[in-house]
Write an enzyme that holds these catalytic residues in place. Structure first.
Site, PDB file in Angstrom:
ATOM      1  N   GLY A   1      -6.049  10.058  14.831  1.00 21.83           N
ATOM      2  CA  GLY A   1      -4.775  10.008  14.097  1.00 21.83           C
ATOM      3  C   GLY A   1      -5.030  10.050  12.598  1.00 21.83           C
ATOM      4  O   GLY A   1      -4.315   9.440  11.805  1.00 21.83           O
TER       5      GLY A   1
ATOM      6  N   GLY B   1      -2.276  11.066  10.041  1.00 23.96           N
ATOM      7  CA  GLY B   1      -1.086  10.226   9.913  1.00 23.96           C
ATOM      8  C   GLY B   1      -1.111   9.385   8.651  1.00 23.96           C
ATOM      9  O   GLY B   1      -2.057   9.450   7.857  1.00 23.96           O
ATOM     10  N   GLN B   2      -0.060   8.595   8.506  1.00 25.14           N
ATOM     11  CA  GLN B   2       0.113   7.839   7.261  1.00 25.14           C
ATOM     12  C   GLN B   2      -1.046   6.875   6.999  1.00 25.14           C
ATOM     13  O   GLN B   2      -1.638   6.880   5.922  1.00 25.14           O
ATOM     14  CB  GLN B   2       1.434   7.054   7.312  1.00 25.14           C
ATOM     15  CG  GLN B   2       1.786   6.398   5.984  1.00 25.14           C
ATOM     16  CD  GLN B   2       2.828   5.281   6.124  1.00 25.14           C
ATOM     17  OE1 GLN B   2       3.145   4.837   7.219  1.00 25.14           O
ATOM     18  NE2 GLN B   2       3.353   4.826   5.007  1.00 25.14           N
TER      19      GLN B   2
ATOM     20  N   ARG C   1      -3.593  17.669  14.740  1.00 28.44           N
ATOM     21  CA  ARG C   1      -3.303  18.681  13.706  1.00 28.44           C
ATOM     22  C   ARG C   1      -4.144  18.378  12.466  1.00 28.44           C
ATOM     23  O   ARG C   1      -4.556  17.239  12.267  1.00 28.44           O
ATOM     24  CB  ARG C   1      -1.812  18.671  13.350  1.00 28.44           C
ATOM     25  CG  ARG C   1      -1.382  17.350  12.785  1.00 28.44           C
ATOM     26  CD  ARG C   1       0.124  17.162  12.715  1.00 28.44           C
ATOM     27  NE  ARG C   1       0.416  15.745  12.577  1.00 28.44           N
ATOM     28  CZ  ARG C   1       0.603  15.111  11.419  1.00 28.44           C
ATOM     29  NH1 ARG C   1       0.571  15.760  10.286  1.00 28.44           N
ATOM     30  NH2 ARG C   1       0.832  13.816  11.384  1.00 28.44           N
TER      31      ARG C   1
ATOM     32  N   ASP D   1      -6.912  15.886  21.074  1.00 25.64           N
ATOM     33  CA  ASP D   1      -5.706  15.365  21.721  1.00 25.64           C
ATOM     34  C   ASP D   1      -6.096  14.050  22.391  1.00 25.64           C
ATOM     35  O   ASP D   1      -6.877  14.031  23.347  1.00 25.64           O
ATOM     36  CB  ASP D   1      -5.213  16.382  22.759  1.00 25.64           C
ATOM     37  CG  ASP D   1      -4.041  15.845  23.569  1.00 25.64           C
ATOM     38  OD1 ASP D   1      -3.634  14.679  23.362  1.00 25.64           O
ATOM     39  OD2 ASP D   1      -3.535  16.607  24.425  1.00 25.64           O
TER      40      ASP D   1
ATOM     41  N   TYR E   1       9.241   1.478  21.398  1.00 25.99           N
ATOM     42  CA  TYR E   1       8.001   1.334  20.620  1.00 25.99           C
ATOM     43  C   TYR E   1       7.455  -0.085  20.741  1.00 25.99           C
ATOM     44  O   TYR E   1       6.265  -0.300  21.000  1.00 25.99           O
ATOM     45  CB  TYR E   1       8.312   1.684  19.164  1.00 25.99           C
ATOM     46  CG  TYR E   1       7.177   1.537  18.193  1.00 25.99           C
ATOM     47  CD1 TYR E   1       6.037   2.327  18.295  1.00 25.99           C
ATOM     48  CD2 TYR E   1       7.260   0.633  17.134  1.00 25.99           C
ATOM     49  CE1 TYR E   1       5.013   2.207  17.378  1.00 25.99           C
ATOM     50  CE2 TYR E   1       6.243   0.509  16.211  1.00 25.99           C
ATOM     51  CZ  TYR E   1       5.112   1.299  16.332  1.00 25.99           C
ATOM     52  OH  TYR E   1       4.101   1.178  15.418  1.00 25.99           O
TER      53      TYR E   1
ATOM     54  N   LYS F   1       3.955  -1.463  22.297  1.00 20.53           N
ATOM     55  CA  LYS F   1       2.985  -2.232  21.500  1.00 20.53           C
ATOM     56  C   LYS F   1       2.672  -3.572  22.171  1.00 20.53           C
ATOM     57  O   LYS F   1       1.526  -4.013  22.174  1.00 20.53           O
ATOM     58  CB  LYS F   1       3.514  -2.444  20.074  1.00 20.53           C
ATOM     59  CG  LYS F   1       3.440  -1.185  19.211  1.00 20.53           C
ATOM     60  CD  LYS F   1       2.004  -0.759  18.989  1.00 20.53           C
ATOM     61  CE  LYS F   1       1.857   0.544  18.237  1.00 20.53           C
ATOM     62  NZ  LYS F   1       0.478   1.037  18.181  1.00 20.53           N
TER      63      LYS F   1
ATOM     64  N   ILE G   1       4.709   0.003   6.322  1.00 21.38           N
ATOM     65  CA  ILE G   1       3.657   0.330   5.349  1.00 21.38           C
ATOM     66  C   ILE G   1       4.173   1.377   4.356  1.00 21.38           C
ATOM     67  O   ILE G   1       4.696   2.423   4.751  1.00 21.38           O
ATOM     68  CB  ILE G   1       2.391   0.867   6.057  1.00 21.38           C
ATOM     69  CG1 ILE G   1       1.916  -0.103   7.155  1.00 21.38           C
ATOM     70  CG2 ILE G   1       1.284   1.134   5.045  1.00 21.38           C
ATOM     71  CD1 ILE G   1       1.454  -1.453   6.685  1.00 21.38           C
TER      72      ILE G   1
END
Ligand code: SER
Length: 313
Positions: free
Chosen positions: A9, A12-13, A37, A53, A143, A147, A173
């Site tokens: 990941g 990602g952010q 990606r 993936d 979500y 989690k 965040i």
């Protein structure tokens, strides 16, 4: 051969900035970035990157073997707002990815995992102010359910197979290098782009919706501290906290630097998600166990965001 680190990941952010920081600490070649990606230019240019993936177990195995990976940071996930739209896809992604990595630890192929949880594990029955680490935990979102299930699976694997998996419950965040995608706290990032571009922002959360937030530098610091600590209790999903603010308070803090800034409000389905989450978090256990303490307050956060986005004030 050096023990290497894999970030899943990495586009990602949080993943983006985690890769950059870990490369500073452990050396570019020892930190492998991976994502489905391509991502941030700095990440792609500064060290190894694998297209991966995370739901494909065989591909993960191959990458782990190829690079002699010993630690995995699993940062790929579907966030709260998007998960409400595609519950099954969110569940599959958030859970299958975790099992794939937990199994690598169970089979003693890797020896440490970081898996992020979230304030989304808390629900409407949880005390909302200074929410304790151990409390009523009944999430009201897809979500949050994923989690919480993840926390329980980490705990199970940790006891049953004696694996080392470490978890933080991140608040919202805030950062400028990579935008978040599909979260409820995303307004607190979008607002900066719109403030600079248009001098105004339409918030999808109401003026007084207070949520726990944190600047990226603190989040990265907490993550790396936890992974390096010898003093943690296994397995614990740690609360961490920095600041709590509402859209109204953030707008005021931005106005200090962009005096013409105006804020408007039009709530959508994300309001309901936010209403089920705490206002503030008690992170005393993290402080006791590994000396955690956030350092960046609201004014410093606003200043740093505006500077990061090249706003001159
Ligand atoms: N920032 C996340 C979200 O809004 C919470 O973990 O979904």
């Amino acid at each position: 051969m050096t023990k290497k680190i894999l970030i899943i990941g990495s586009s990602g952010q949080i993943g983006t900035e985690l890769v950059l920081k870990l490369r500073q600490i452990y050396g570019n070649e020892n930190v492998i970035a991976s994502d489905i990606r391509k991502g941030n230019y700095e990440v792609m240019e500064s060290g190894p990157f694998e297209l991966l993936d995370v739901t494909n177990k065989d591909d993960i195995h191959e990458v782990v073997k190829k690079h002699n990976i010993k630690q995995v940071y699993l940062m790929a996930a579907m966030l709260s707002a998007i998960a409400e739209i595609s519950p099954q896809r969110a569940w599959n992604l958030n859970m299958n990815s975790l099992f794939n990595i937990l199994d690598l630890a169970r089979d003693k192929i890797i020896d440490r995992i970081f898996w992020p949880s979230s304030i989304a594990v808390f629900g409407p029955d949880t005390p909302r102010i200074k929410t304790p680490q151990v409390t009523i935990i009944k999430p009201a979102t897809v979500y949050g359910i994923s989690k919480l299930a993840g926390e329980n699976w980490c705990s199970y694997y940790s006891k049953k197979y004696d694996i080392d998996v470490r978890t933080i419950r991140y608040p919202g965040i805030i950062s400028y290098k990579t935008i978040p995608g599909g979260g409820t706290t995303d307004y607190a990032v979008e607002i900066f782009y719109e403030a600079i571009k248009n001098n105004s922002y339409m918030s999808f959360l109401s003026k007084n919706t207070t949520l726990p937030m944190m600047y990226m530098d603190d989040a990265i610091e907490a993550t790396i501290q936890l992974m390096q600590s010898d003093a943690i209790h296994k397995y614990t999903a740690y609360n961490i906290a920095a600041i709590s603010f509402s859209p109204g308070e953030l707008a005021l803090a931005i106005k200090k630097y962009i005096p013409n800034f105006t804020m408007h409000y039009k709530t959508d389905s994300r309001q309901k998600i936010a209403d089920s989450w705490p206002e503030s978090i008690d992170d005393s256990q993290a402080n006791i166990d590994w000396n955690w303490k956030a350092t960046i307050g609201l004014d410093a956060l606003v200043k740093s965001m505006l500077q990061g986005l090249h706003y001159n004030f």
